[in-house]
Design an enzyme around this catalytic site. Structure first.
Site, PDB file in Angstrom:
ATOM      1  N   ASP A 100       0.853  -0.874   0.056  1.00 41.16           N
ATOM      2  CA  ASP A 100       0.059   0.003  -0.104  1.00 41.16           C
ATOM      3  C   ASP A 100       0.862   1.222  -0.073  1.00 41.16           C
ATOM      4  OD1 ASP A 100      -2.893   1.012   0.396  1.00 41.16           O
ATOM      5  OD2 ASP A 100      -1.567   2.050   1.594  1.00 41.16           O
ATOM      6  N   GLU A 136      -4.772   2.447  -4.018  1.00 38.29           N
ATOM      7  CA  GLU A 136      -3.323   2.288  -4.089  1.00 38.29           C
ATOM      8  C   GLU A 136      -2.803   1.193  -3.608  1.00 38.29           C
ATOM      9  OE1 GLU A 136      -4.644   4.811  -0.751  1.00 38.29           O
ATOM     10  OE2 GLU A 136      -5.562   4.476  -2.686  1.00 38.29           O
TER      11      GLU A 136
END
Length: 386
Positions: free
Chosen positions: A155, A198
């Site tokens: 992440d 993301e």
């Protein structure tokens, strides 16, 4: 149903269909091998791929045998191999009457369609749909054959402020850049995906905790270095946090691996971001690494001048040192580590003294950069007690 076959298997079938060197018996043999390996109805899937007909696996296999037999007969008449798709259209339309008004689709066009259905257009990585299918297949394969399997979830740290401050266009460029870095870092056997937003994921077949952690570290450093210089003319600070879960130690299903890799990733965020964390169910905090054979440390206790010792393993929270024999060292000690032009000194306490080893727990965590040159990151790390 064959139309719902997992996407990775469909791509393997497309590749088989394009393999000019496979004759009829060779194709059937490969389909049987793939069926045993992945536990799916490969003959039904291949027939559906060719004709969109839905048949049970045994009937589909028999029909494929008939198609290949017809292919050989037509080839003998024409003096050349017509190929399976053409033979299938002729046999199913003119001999069996199972197809009406068939349409022939170019294999390249079919492959392009298949690829676009499982590819994230922004990053060029596989999409979430492909990830779900691939992880399910790899988990079942690992369970059947006792193979290793790891999952790495990643992440981007503080990505939302980049979007908010500079706009979604720049955010998309950042995601595309990270996708390119991830493609460079993984092996051909690995499955790199955009997990969502993301977040990214890498499925690592036949890989233990060590390999997954090493890959995570490699990606982390690549991302960190890539954004040290201005990006699109802007100064952007970007890092990545990740979590690793391994089959079957951390989970025996795809869902469990995702949940536990996600939990490890959350811990990486909680501990300060820009790090990779292994999932662990015990009360453990820092990864313990085996140490390079030429590494040395100096241990000083009380008023002694220091004893050179060889570390067996090292973590940010402590070290296990090799001794030549029983030692009476106890209580507070000072440990000095030296690498190239740099030196680290950390105090701690002896928590265990054995016949040929000494365990020291540090009073404060060792800096991360101390590990470069001391530890072997290509050997499976363990989680060290905090």
């Amino acid at each position: 149903m064959a139309s719902r076959i997992h996407q990775p298997t469909r791509q393997r079938l497309v590749a088989l269909l394009a393999a000019d060197h496979l004759d009829g018996s060779g194709l059937i043999q490969r389909l049987r091998q793939l069926r045993r390996l992945e536990g799916v109805a490969t003959c039904s899937a291949m027939l559906h791929l060719l004709t969109h007909l839905e048949l049970p696996e045994d009937e589909a296999e028999q029909l494929l045998v008939e198609l290949n037999s017809h292919r050989s007969e037509v080839g003998a008449t024409l003096g050349r191999d017509p190929g399976l798709p053409v033979a299938a259209v002729d046999y199913l339309s003119n001999v069996r009457g199972l197809l009406r008004n068939p349409t022939i689709v170019e294999l390249d066009e079919l492959e392009t369609t298949e690829r676009s259905a499982v590819t994230d257009s922004l990053t060029g990585l596989h999409n979430r749909r492909y990830f779900d299918s691939a992880l399910d297949i790899e988990t079942r394969r690992s369970m059947r054959y006792g193979l290793g399997l790891s999952l790495l979830l990643l992440d981007l740290d503080l990505f939302k402020p980049i979007n908010d401050l500079h706009g979604h266009r720049l955010g998309d460029l950042v995601l595309a850049r990270v996708g390119g870095l991830l493609r460079r870092a993984v092996r051909d056997a690995d499955v790199a995906c955009r997990f969502g937003g993301e977040e990214f994921a890498v499925i690592l077949p036949e890989t233990g905790r060590l390999g997954a952690f090493s890959l995570g570290e490699r990606v982390r450093l690549l991302v960190q270095k890539a954004f040290e210089e201005p990006f699109e003319g802007l100064a952007i600070e970007l890092s990545v946090s990740g979590g690793v879960a391994t089959f079957p130690r951390d989970g025996e299903t795809a869902e469990m691996l995702v949940e536990r890799a996600d939990r490890a990733m959350y811990l990486a965020k909680k501990e300060g971001r820009n790090r990779i964390v292994l999932y662990h169910s015990e009360r453990r905090r820092f990864v313990r690494f085996p140490v390079r054979s030429n590494a040395r440390v100096w241990l000083r206790a009380g008023g002694s001048s220091g004893i050179e010792m060889r570390p067996i393993n090292l973590s940010r929270s402590g070290a296990l040192l090799s001794t030549t024999g029983p030692t009476r060292t106890e209580g507070t000690v000072e440990l000095k580590l030296r690498m190239r032009e740099r030196e680290w000194v950390v105090s701690g306490k002896v928590v265990r003294s054995g016949r040929r080893s000494l365990a020291v727990r540090f009073d404060r965590p060792l800096p991360e950069d101390c590990f470069e040159g001391h530890v072997r990151r290509s050997v499976a790390p363990r989680a060290a007690r905090s």
